[in-house]
Design an enzyme around this catalytic site. Structure first.
Site, PDB file in Angstrom:
ATOM      1  N   HIS A   1       0.842  -1.203   0.000  1.00  0.00           N
ATOM      2  CA  HIS A   1       0.000   0.000   0.000  1.00  0.00           C
ATOM      3  C   HIS A   1       0.881   1.259   0.000  1.00  0.00           C
ATOM      4  O   HIS A   1       0.611   2.221  -0.700  1.00  0.00           O
ATOM      5  CB  HIS A   1      -0.883   0.048   1.252  1.00  0.00           C
TER       6      HIS A   1
ATOM      7  N   GLY B   1      -2.767  -1.691  -7.362  1.00  0.00           N
ATOM      8  CA  GLY B   1      -1.682  -2.667  -7.441  1.00  0.00           C
ATOM      9  C   GLY B   1      -1.932  -3.763  -8.462  1.00  0.00           C
ATOM     10  O   GLY B   1      -3.051  -4.281  -8.568  1.00  0.00           O
TER      11      GLY B   1
ATOM     12  N   LYS C   1      -0.992  -6.605  -8.088  1.00  0.00           N
ATOM     13  CA  LYS C   1      -1.329  -7.782  -7.267  1.00  0.00           C
ATOM     14  C   LYS C   1      -2.775  -8.224  -7.527  1.00  0.00           C
ATOM     15  O   LYS C   1      -3.087  -9.403  -7.544  1.00  0.00           O
ATOM     16  CB  LYS C   1      -1.124  -7.408  -5.795  1.00  0.00           C
TER      17      LYS C   1
HETATM   18  P1  AMP Z   1      -6.602  -3.687  -0.436  1.00  0.00           P
HETATM   19  O1  AMP Z   1      -6.386  -2.892   0.808  1.00  0.00           O
HETATM   20  O2  AMP Z   1      -6.217  -5.114  -0.346  1.00  0.00           O
HETATM   21  O3  AMP Z   1      -7.974  -3.460  -1.029  1.00  0.00           O
HETATM   22  O4  AMP Z   1      -5.584  -3.078  -1.503  1.00  0.00           O
HETATM   23  C1  AMP Z   1      -5.563  -1.714  -1.804  1.00  0.00           C
HETATM   24  C2  AMP Z   1      -4.671  -1.485  -2.981  1.00  0.00           C
HETATM   25  O5  AMP Z   1      -3.352  -1.933  -2.679  1.00  0.00           O
HETATM   26  C3  AMP Z   1      -5.116  -2.277  -4.229  1.00  0.00           C
HETATM   27  O6  AMP Z   1      -4.942  -1.460  -5.379  1.00  0.00           O
HETATM   28  C4  AMP Z   1      -4.173  -3.435  -4.235  1.00  0.00           C
HETATM   29  O7  AMP Z   1      -3.953  -3.983  -5.512  1.00  0.00           O
HETATM   30  C5  AMP Z   1      -2.908  -2.797  -3.701  1.00  0.00           C
HETATM   31  N1  AMP Z   1      -2.003  -3.802  -3.162  1.00  0.00           N
HETATM   32  C6  AMP Z   1      -2.303  -4.776  -2.264  1.00  0.00           C
HETATM   33  N2  AMP Z   1      -1.229  -5.551  -2.036  1.00  0.00           N
HETATM   34  C7  AMP Z   1      -0.226  -5.061  -2.814  1.00  0.00           C
HETATM   35  C8  AMP Z   1       1.141  -5.432  -3.028  1.00  0.00           C
HETATM   36  N3  AMP Z   1       1.692  -6.468  -2.406  1.00  0.00           N
HETATM   37  N4  AMP Z   1       1.859  -4.703  -3.899  1.00  0.00           N
HETATM   38  C9  AMP Z   1       1.315  -3.642  -4.546  1.00  0.00           C
HETATM   39  N5  AMP Z   1       0.043  -3.242  -4.382  1.00  0.00           N
HETATM   40  C10 AMP Z   1      -0.720  -3.942  -3.531  1.00  0.00           C
END
Ligand code: AMP
Length: 273
Positions: A29, A141, A143
């Site tokens: 993040h 991300g 990911k």
């Molecule tokens: P989340 O909090 O899981 O909804 O993720 C929020 C944002 O962070 C989303 O755009 C995800 O794709 C990104 N994200 C989560 N994990 C990673 C990671 N390991 N590397 C890069 N971006 C990430």
């Protein structure tokens, strides 16, 4: 209120970069925040655990919440605004009987197939957040590969000028993609979790020389050896996410995996050529 304030700031500071998250922040993040910091005049981050995108209520209830640490990390990384909406603020008419978004085939393959309704929920929250923040740039991300494609589709459907910037996956030293759900793994599960990255690399190393089905089978066996229960191990066209069974070296491909380490579901992907 936020919208009016951001409208003024946009004039004085320049383009708004937005990083939507569900909190329990990690380096993945924070890398998005840093990228937003580089490319935007004002960095807005949201933390909101969106109930409409969880197809499994247990997963929603157990989603980690670490708000104090999150705020600390966001401050250090140079976030200008933290948007922390309540469910009532984002869904004033409740979370039932919501409009549907026309996502085409993206809705029913891979994550869409195994998590019915998930991408409708993602679009619900993203459309509300995008309307509230009206960012020039949106940082997400790789990911969540399919999610980036869905959000690009949503941006088209909403006919807004926001540009999606897809940022590389940040990994732990052993290759495990950082994820808020990793916090739910015990020591043994955390040890096993590296198998996802191993399986993605096995696909990458073998795709050019062996049959696709054979490579997928071998990657699946590897996951099972590490106590994973896979939802899917797939190879797809990186541009369209169309699944491929044969490959003659002409297309850019992405390998994608979703698998359970007991009750914790992890996903990851790798561009393989
Ligand atoms: P989340 O909090 O899981 O909804 O993720 C929020 C944002 O962070 C989303 O755009 C995800 O794709 C990104 N994200 C989560 N994990 C990673 C990671 N390991 N590397 C890069 N971006 C990430």
């Amino acid at each position: 209120m936020l919208k009016a304030w951001l409208a003024v700031k946009r004039i004085s500071n320049g383009p708004i970069g937005f990083v939507p998250t569900m909190g329990a922040l990690h380096e993945g993040h924070i890398a998005l925040i840093r990228q937003a910091r580089k490319e935007s005049g004002l960095v807005v981050c949201s933390i909101f655990v969106n109930p409409t995108q969880f197809n499994d209520p247990k997963d929603f209830q157990k989603y980690p919440v670490t708000i104090e640490e999150d705020i600390y990390q966001l401050e250090i990384a140079g976030t200008d605004i933290l948007f922390l909406p309540t469910i009532e603020a984002l869904y004033p008419n409740g979370t039932k009987d919501l409009e549907r978004y026309e996502l085409g085939y993206l809705e029913n393959i891979l994550e869409g197939f195994y998590r019915p309704g998930h991408y409708q929920g993602v679009c619900q929250v993203m459309s509300r957040l995008l309307k509230a923040v009206e960012p020039e740039l949106l940082f997400m991300g790789q990911k969540d590969y399919q999610q980036c494609m869905v959000v690009n589709r949503l941006i088209q459907l909403m006919q807004i000028a926001t540009k999606l910037v897809t940022c590389p996956t940040i990994r732990e030293a052993d290759g495990l993609a950082m994820s808020s759900r990793n916090k739910r793994l015990n020591k043994e599960q955390r040890g096993n979790a590296v198998a996802i990255y191993k399986a993605l690399n096995l696909i990458k190393e073998n795709i050019g020389t062996r049959k696709t089905t054979e490579v997928i089978d071998e990657a699946t066996q590897l996951l099972k050896k590490y106590n994973f229960n896979p939802d899917y191990v797939a190879i797809a066209d990186a541009g369209t996410l169309e699944l491929i069974n044969r490959w003659h070296g002409e297309k850019k491909l992405v390998a994608l995996i979703a698998a359970f380490q007991e009750e914790v579901r992890l996903i990851d992907n790798l561009i393989i050529n």
